[in-house]
Enzyme design. Sequence first.
Site, PDB file in Angstrom:
ATOM      1  N   ARG A 122      -5.451  -7.757 -10.775  1.00  0.00           N
ATOM      2  CA  ARG A 122      -6.040  -9.003 -11.298  1.00  0.00           C
ATOM      3  C   ARG A 122      -7.397  -8.714 -11.917  1.00  0.00           C
ATOM      4  O   ARG A 122      -7.919  -7.604 -11.780  1.00  0.00           O
ATOM      5  CB  ARG A 122      -6.245  -9.980 -10.135  1.00  0.00           C
TER       6      ARG A 122
ATOM      7  N   HIS B  41     -15.471  -7.130   5.137  1.00  0.00           N
ATOM      8  CA  HIS B  41     -14.614  -6.929   3.962  1.00  0.00           C
ATOM      9  C   HIS B  41     -14.855  -7.949   2.857  1.00  0.00           C
ATOM     10  O   HIS B  41     -14.035  -8.114   1.962  1.00  0.00           O
ATOM     11  CB  HIS B  41     -13.142  -6.888   4.362  1.00  0.00           C
TER      12      HIS B  41
ATOM     13  N   GLU C 216      -3.784   7.041   8.608  1.00  0.00           N
ATOM     14  CA  GLU C 216      -4.625   7.870   7.744  1.00  0.00           C
ATOM     15  C   GLU C 216      -5.761   8.422   8.585  1.00  0.00           C
ATOM     16  O   GLU C 216      -6.183   7.780   9.548  1.00  0.00           O
ATOM     17  CB  GLU C 216      -5.241   7.019   6.618  1.00  0.00           C
TER      18      GLU C 216
ATOM     19  N   LYS D 221       0.813  -1.218   0.000  1.00  0.00           N
ATOM     20  CA  LYS D 221       0.000   0.000   0.000  1.00  0.00           C
ATOM     21  C   LYS D 221       0.844   1.265   0.000  1.00  0.00           C
ATOM     22  O   LYS D 221       0.451   2.270  -0.588  1.00  0.00           O
ATOM     23  CB  LYS D 221      -0.912   0.016   1.222  1.00  0.00           C
TER      24      LYS D 221
HETATM   25  C1  MV4 Z   1     -10.285   3.228   4.858  1.00  0.00           C
HETATM   26  C2  MV4 Z   1     -11.553   3.482   5.396  1.00  0.00           C
HETATM   27  C3  MV4 Z   1     -11.781   4.701   5.977  1.00  0.00           C
HETATM   28  N1  MV4 Z   1     -10.804   5.636   6.042  1.00  0.00           N
HETATM   29  N2  MV4 Z   1      -9.334   4.196   4.926  1.00  0.00           N
HETATM   30  C4  MV4 Z   1     -10.953  -1.399   3.987  1.00  0.00           C
HETATM   31  C5  MV4 Z   1     -10.246  -2.321   3.070  1.00  0.00           C
HETATM   32  C6  MV4 Z   1      -9.093  -1.585   2.500  1.00  0.00           C
HETATM   33  N3  MV4 Z   1      -9.105  -1.722   1.088  1.00  0.00           N
HETATM   34  C7  MV4 Z   1      -9.266  -0.185   2.943  1.00  0.00           C
HETATM   35  N4  MV4 Z   1     -10.444  -0.106   3.729  1.00  0.00           N
HETATM   36  C8  MV4 Z   1     -10.874   1.063   4.272  1.00  0.00           C
HETATM   37  N5  MV4 Z   1      -9.967   2.064   4.291  1.00  0.00           N
HETATM   38  C9  MV4 Z   1      -9.606   5.353   5.498  1.00  0.00           C
HETATM   39  N6  MV4 Z   1      -8.660   6.269   5.592  1.00  0.00           N
HETATM   40  C10 MV4 Z   1     -12.508   2.478   5.347  1.00  0.00           C
HETATM   41  C11 MV4 Z   1     -12.174   1.256   4.787  1.00  0.00           C
HETATM   42  C12 MV4 Z   1     -13.222   0.282   4.803  1.00  0.00           C
HETATM   43  C13 MV4 Z   1     -13.726  -0.246   3.632  1.00  0.00           C
HETATM   44  C14 MV4 Z   1     -13.238   0.138   2.390  1.00  0.00           C
HETATM   45  C15 MV4 Z   1     -13.743  -0.398   1.244  1.00  0.00           C
HETATM   46  C16 MV4 Z   1     -14.760  -1.337   1.328  1.00  0.00           C
HETATM   47  C17 MV4 Z   1     -15.255  -1.742   2.520  1.00  0.00           C
HETATM   48  C18 MV4 Z   1     -14.748  -1.201   3.683  1.00  0.00           C
HETATM   49  C19 MV4 Z   1     -15.273  -1.604   4.903  1.00  0.00           C
HETATM   50  C20 MV4 Z   1     -14.773  -1.096   6.044  1.00  0.00           C
HETATM   51  C21 MV4 Z   1     -13.737  -0.162   5.999  1.00  0.00           C
END
Ligand code: MV4
Length: 494
Positions: A291, A234, A199, A115
């Site tokens: 992917r 997730h 973050e 990341k």
């Molecule tokens: C976040 C967020 C809120 N704020 N970053 C979850 C999986 C990963 N891909 C990143 N994710 C998140 N990052 C910040 N700064 C909330 C999530 C998140 C989320 C993101 C996408 C799809 C589902 C999610 C479920 C919970 C939290």
Amino acid sequence: MKKILVANRGEIALRIMRSAREMGIQTVAVYSEADRNALHVRYADEAVSIGPAASNQSYLVFDKILSACKQTGAEAIHPGYGFLSENAAFARAVKEAGLVLIGPSPEAMEMMGNKLSAKAAALKYNIPMVPGTEEAISDVQEAKNRAVEVGFPILIKAAAGGGGKGMRIVDRVEDFEEQMHLAVSEATSAFGDGSVFIERYVSSPRHIEIQVLGDTHGNIVHLFERECSVQRRHQKVVEEAPSAVLTPEIREQMGKCAVDVARSCNYVGAGTVEFILDEKLNFYFLEMNTRLQVEHPVTEMITGLDLVKEQIKIARGEKLSFKQEDLAIKGHAVELRVYAEDPANNFLPDIGTLQTYRLPQGPGVRVDDGFEEGMEIPIYYDPMIAKLITYGKNREEAIERMIRAIDEYQITGIETTLPFGKFVMQHEAFTSGKFDTHFVKNYFQPENLIEEKVDEAFIAAIIAAQLMQQKPQQGNFASAVKPESAWKKNRTQF
Ligand code: MV4
């Protein structure tokens, strides 16, 4: 390219082989002992056994996949999703064996697999990102100071993490140190890499991702967005394209950013750039998946493209046959992942045999699956049975068709997420488009499905009563109920 080996199983293996066959390309399946009778094995022109059921002894073993190519003369490998699809070391081994991987370069996989390096690459193109640290941070005091600058709530993320693993929300500065220690030790044990970064926590985001395609000549286009906010722990359950909330302006901006992220790692092939969107429709880049994704069919439905064919053409070195301005969204598509899980019981994986398995049909319905009636769902792999995709001229029609298709889909022997899907499709928050990643947590309780179950039990009781007693007598059970109206009310069975 005359012969492709598909290093995967289940629905995605079949879906890839179908496109290869249309292109006149021979297909090779690989299979574990658990998949001896699987549909992807029967569909392929040739099949090679690669060992025990456990994927770390079969689908994940580089040498077994590479030997199967040698043995059959396959020149290229399609890894599908999961398994080896984002493994840079595998991509390198494929190259070294003189074979073609239908996917991006090992370097792009590596850069986007972490990341922090993904963010560093994207930073060069001024892509919007959530405020936080650009580098791994190990000093707790320094991290705390940065957290105070950024502002609470804070999210601590593992650099090597993905899909939500190794994330910790910290609401108050008093809790920061403890949570940071926990995050580092969690990341160390889960990924063998304790690097974390922080973050600002976006508390109610929507998850929107952009599909991109890049060829070996430096052309990159985007194929618009997919909305994936309906997820639990997730794990995505419902996806759609386009999103109900993007304006043409934001769509264009996000699309441009996604193309830039792909350009930042010289991306070749099909990839997905993930963003979160806050309440004010500000979007922030999160990560890139290198992917073909599970939910790619909704993009295929609204663009009219076959993403697997595009991947194969790109791997053959062909130029993209269209430009960004040739692409447009037509209609709306929704996908429901049908898992062998019991939504009434905390989505616990359900194992067993598909005693009844009848597919929905008719206008605007697509099912991508890998099972037949009578088959057992193996316990060794992902519990996804099928993807149910519906298409309509607009969102309302796609949703109506999804409800109709869920009602037609008959699965017994195993609990599935079909009733949960119907719950989502009928929920006001979903139909109005006003939902975020907390949809399931906020609105779903197992009790929501009980009414449906009671109706089913009621119908079963009517059938039983009628069977036992063909001529209902006055006052008995069979005459007390009105089978006709009950059948019409609940259309889950015919
Ligand atoms: C976040 C967020 C809120 N704020 N970053 C979850 C999986 C990963 N891909 C990143 N994710 C998140 N990052 C910040 N700064 C909330 C999530 C998140 C989320 C993101 C996408 C799809 C589902 C999610 C479920 C919970 C939290």
